[in-house]
Design a protein around this motif. Structure first.
Motif, short mmCIF file in Angstrom:
data_model
loop_
_atom_site.label_atom_id
_atom_site.label_comp_id
_atom_site.label_asym_id
_atom_site.label_seq_id
_atom_site.Cartn_x
_atom_site.Cartn_y
_atom_site.Cartn_z
N ALA A 69 0.91 -1.23 0.12
CA ALA A 69 -0.07 0.05 0.14
C ALA A 69 0.70 1.23 -0.03
O ALA A 69 0.45 2.33 -0.69
N SER A 70 2.10 1.36 0.69
CA SER A 70 2.87 2.42 0.92
C SER A 70 3.56 2.29 -0.45
O SER A 70 3.78 3.77 -1.29
N ILE A 71 4.00 1.49 -1.17
CA ILE A 71 4.69 1.54 -2.39
C ILE A 71 3.62 1.99 -3.56
O ILE A 71 3.87 2.80 -4.22
N LEU A 72 2.45 1.63 -3.49
CA LEU A 72 1.22 2.03 -4.43
C LEU A 72 1.13 3.45 -4.33
O LEU A 72 0.87 4.30 -5.21
N ASN A 73 0.96 4.03 -2.93
CA ASN A 73 0.64 5.24 -2.70
C ASN A 73 1.82 6.17 -3.14
O ASN A 73 1.38 7.14 -3.80
N GLU A 74 3.04 5.79 -3.10
CA GLU A 74 4.05 6.64 -3.46
C GLU A 74 4.07 6.76 -5.15
O GLU A 74 4.29 7.58 -5.90
N ALA A 75 3.66 5.54 -5.82
CA ALA A 75 3.55 5.52 -7.24
C ALA A 75 2.40 6.28 -7.95
O ALA A 75 2.64 6.80 -8.91
N ILE A 76 1.16 6.33 -7.24
CA ILE A 76 0.22 7.08 -7.61
C ILE A 76 0.85 8.53 -7.79
O ILE A 76 0.25 9.43 -8.68
N TRP A 77 1.62 9.11 -6.88
CA TRP A 77 1.79 10.42 -6.94
C TRP A 77 3.14 10.79 -7.59
O TRP A 77 4.04 11.80 -7.52
N SER A 78 3.90 9.75 -8.10
CA SER A 78 5.16 9.80 -8.63
C SER A 78 5.02 10.57 -10.06
O SER A 78 4.19 10.67 -10.78
N ASP A 79 6.12 11.11 -10.61
CA ASP A 79 6.20 11.95 -11.80
C ASP A 79 6.07 11.00 -12.86
O ASP A 79 5.51 11.17 -14.06
N LEU A 80 6.29 9.56 -12.89
CA LEU A 80 6.33 8.67 -13.96
C LEU A 80 4.60 8.21 -14.19
O LEU A 80 4.42 7.97 -15.35
N SER A 81 3.73 8.31 -13.16
CA SER A 81 2.48 7.86 -13.32
C SER A 81 1.88 9.38 -13.98
O SER A 81 1.77 10.20 -13.26
N GLN A 82 1.32 9.00 -15.02
CA GLN A 82 0.76 10.13 -15.69
C GLN A 82 -0.51 10.05 -16.27
O GLN A 82 -0.80 9.04 -17.00
N GLY A 83 -1.44 10.75 -16.09
CA GLY A 83 -2.96 10.74 -16.67
C GLY A 83 -3.55 9.42 -16.36
O GLY A 83 -3.96 8.95 -15.13
N ASP A 84 -3.93 8.52 -17.47
CA ASP A 84 -4.22 7.15 -17.05
C ASP A 84 -3.57 6.39 -17.14
O ASP A 84 -3.90 4.97 -17.00
N ILE A 85 -2.41 6.29 -16.75
CA ILE A 85 -1.23 5.19 -16.53
C ILE A 85 -0.63 5.40 -15.30
O ILE A 85 0.04 6.47 -14.79
N LEU A 86 -0.79 4.13 -14.62
CA LEU A 86 -0.22 3.97 -13.24
C LEU A 86 1.07 3.40 -13.53
O LEU A 86 1.19 2.28 -14.18
N VAL A 87 2.35 3.83 -13.03
CA VAL A 87 3.96 3.19 -13.21
C VAL A 87 4.29 2.84 -11.94
O VAL A 87 4.40 3.32 -11.03
#
Length: 198
Positions: A87-105
């Motif tokens: 859950a912590s990793i997912l939360n960081e990924a949601i707000w990372s610069d790599l995740s953009q628009g419709d794409i979660l990285v």
């Protein structure tokens, strides 16, 4: 569990306590109160009771059942801890610069589908495969609680037989594809964007 569980979960996190309760103790509570909830671990342990015509010692069988439940309990607590880390990793990924628009990285594989919830608008999830290291591009269902429900976007049907360069496979149901592990994240995102923009 409500009284002693906090002593077994190191940080006493209520979400972890609830996770364990739902998977191991809810059915026991329900049965004690006259309700029936389908529960596989409880059903399996129930079969350790001696049959009506057995000469086996009921106390001995009970101790064996407790040992099995202890193994299950340790395993479920470990799962609860792992869910919390993911859950912590997912939360960081949601707000990372790599995740953009419709794409979660995601930076690594985690069990993201069970955690993402329906309140996010992502249509695709990109992550490195745990075993091969290849990239995965996974579609996200409209309702993530429904396994194999309709997706927010599908991988183009023509990619099943004629995939783009760097592709290692496209699932025939068009919900998952692989991209070579040597591809850059920019190349993987270009493929993901092509799915979104089809």
């Amino acid at each position: 569990w409500k009284k002693y569980g906090c002593h077994l979960i190191e940080d006493g996190d209520p979400r972890k306590l609830e996770y364990v309760y739902d998977r191991l103790f809810k059915a026991v509570d329900a049965q004690d109160n006259g309700l029936i909830i389908e529960d596989k671990p409880m059903f399996q342990v129930e079969h350790m009771n001696p049959s009506w015509d057995s000469s086996s010692d009921g106390d001995y069988e009970f101790r064996k059942a407790v040992e099995i439940y202890q193994i299950l309990l340790r395993s479920v607590i470990e799962r609860a801890e792992a869910e919390s880390r993911s859950a912590s990793i997912l939360n960081e990924a949601i707000w990372s610069d790599l995740s953009q628009g419709d794409i979660l990285v995601l930076p690594q594989y985690i069990p993201w589908m069970s955690q993402i919830g329906n309140d996010h608008t992502f249509k695709l999830c990109v992550f490195p495969d745990k075993s091969s290291g290849d990239w995965r591009i996974s579609t996200i269902p409209h309702d993530v609680t429904v396994k194999f429900g309709p997706n927010r976007v599908d991988i183009p049907v023509e990619w099943v037989t004629s995939p783009p360069p760097l592709t290692t496979f496209v699932h025939s149901k068009r919900f998952l594809m692989g991209v070579d592990k040597n591809a850059t994240i920019e190349e993987v995102l270009m493929i993901a964007k092509a799915i979104i923009n089809q």
